[in-house]
Every structure is written in structure tokens, then in C-alpha cells.
Design an enzyme around this catalytic site. Sequence first.
Site: not given
Length: 308
Positions: A135, A108, A295, A138, A227, A267
Amino acid sequence: MKNFLNISEISSAELRMILNEAKERKKNREGFGTTAIDSDKPMNGKSMILIFEKPSTRTRISFDLATKQLGGSNIILNPDGIHYGKGEETLKDTAKVFSEYADIIMIRTSNHQNLIEFSKHSSIPLINGLSEKSHPCQILSDILTFEEIKGDIQGKTLAWLGDGNNNMSNSFIEAAAKLKFKLKISSPKKYSPNVEMIKWAKKNNADVEIISDPIEAVNNADCVMTDKWISMNDNVNKIKKKKDLRKYQVNKKVMNAAKKDAIFMHCLPVGRGEEVTDDVIDGNNSVVWQQALNRVHIQKSIIIWCLS
Ligand code: CP
Ligand code: NVA
């Protein structure tokens, strides 16, 4: 060797394979404990290195569970505790060392370029666990969740409200092209998808529509998504950006303008009372906790795909 860095780099057939494998594995372990190992132990004797340059709750825990359920092991590293592309050791050398110790890596990062540099020198697969550009893990988890509830995503309509120029919206645009769903993005002009993304979408026949009015954008949507207004990498005037995005909040009025049974996805982490109201995220049509759980399942099949 297969890296999982962006949805755009993976074929539609392979994305479909990853999704199907996640569904199958999830079904086969119904009733199992959180760390019980899948019977075929696909990561038996294998290990994963996880590097987090910035905070994470879901990605950290779900990758940990994913490797355990696959019968492998993992080590979670903080860049501050290792030699990681700083003065004393280059990323190139770090990638070479990690390739001797593990079978797969997840990073990440605040700088997508680090993923590219790392992947050039690593001889083991690399997974993008979020960068400022994308991402992908996700988004596949979100599509898995959508399909568990609504069936095949092909031909369905998803609406994205708020910041249209962040890692999540970028990856959704790529997914819309690959998995053939309609994506309607509603944000102020300043936060619309960037020029490169729009170019990519056109070139790849993505059914992406930019609609400034949020109520018009959610019309006929099977799913409404948003988001955080301020992403981890956002170096903006936060007060100004939040003010600019206020009109794009997902609230009851917005959900009522979508299809009656439309689901709400986010998310997480969430800015409650900012991009979404409590009655929506805690309401009956919200599937955010299922997204978080998924996930684990999608990352297991991403790992298996990378190692295959
Ligand atoms: N959605 C997501 O990636 O959450 P974390 O930042 O907690 O990992
Ligand atoms: N766009 C958000 C996603 C968090 C999972 C961020 O980058 O902070």
C-alpha cells in the site's frame, strides 16, 4: 514511463522529491477550497482512470480531490461495470484501451499480479492504490504526516504492532530501507513479516527489528502504528487471528511505554477496541485524521511524479 507500484522500486531521492513536492503544494494552497485548482494546473487537460476491485473510502475520495486540485479530471470505475479481465476481455486489452482514453491509471486490487499484468500492456503510468502485497500511497502519506510533526524521518524509530505480514507492514519495511528509519515490528511469530520481506530487508540494509514483546518494541519509539487485524484479503479464521493478536493491541499501557511525545498512526479503517483502544485513537497523540487528509497531498505529488 514511471509506475508507482511499490516503494522498493523507487529510489530514495525520488521518494524524497515526492515528499517535498507534497509539502510545498500543501503549503501553497493554505486557505483554498477543497476543489480549488493549484495555480500551475499540472493536470490541465489530463484525466485519470480509477478502478476499485474492493471497497475504499479514503483512496477513492483523495484521488478524486487530487486530480481536481491538479486541474485534471477522473473517472471512477467498478470492475463489475466494465470488461475487466473477465471472460469477455483480457486485462491486456483493457490496459491498451485505457491507454487511449486517459493519461494515468490507479488500480486497487485483490491480486497484485493484476497490477503487474496491467503495467506490461499499459502505455500510461499505473499507480497501486492497494494490493494484498503493498500500500505504497498510504505509507508515503504516513511519512509526510510523521515529518510534519516530528521532522526528518531519517534516524527516527517507528514501532509497528499486530499483523506484521500485510500490505501496510510490507510497504513500511521497504520505506525503512529507502528513507533510513528504524522499524521495530512486534507480532506473534505466525504473523511476522514473511521470509521474502525479511530477505529483501537484509539485502537492502533496512534497519528492521522483529521483537515479540510489544512493550519492549515500543521502547524509545517516536511513533506507534498498527492496522486492522483482519485485512480485506485475509482468508483466515477471524476469531482465532483476533485472539492471537490480542496481546498486540495499542492501548494506554503501550503508548506510555513509548517516548512521551510519541504519536499514534493508523491508516484506517480501524477496528476500535481490537487493534487500538478508543482512548488512544481519539487521544491527543493520535494523528489519524491528518494521515487521511495527507492522502490528497501525497497522491498529487505521486501523480505529478508519474506524469513527469
Ligand atoms: N487507508 C485506506 O486506504 O483507506 P480506504 O480503504 O478507505 O481507501
Ligand atoms: N491492511 C488493510 C489496509 C486497509 C487500508 C487491508 O488491506 O484491508
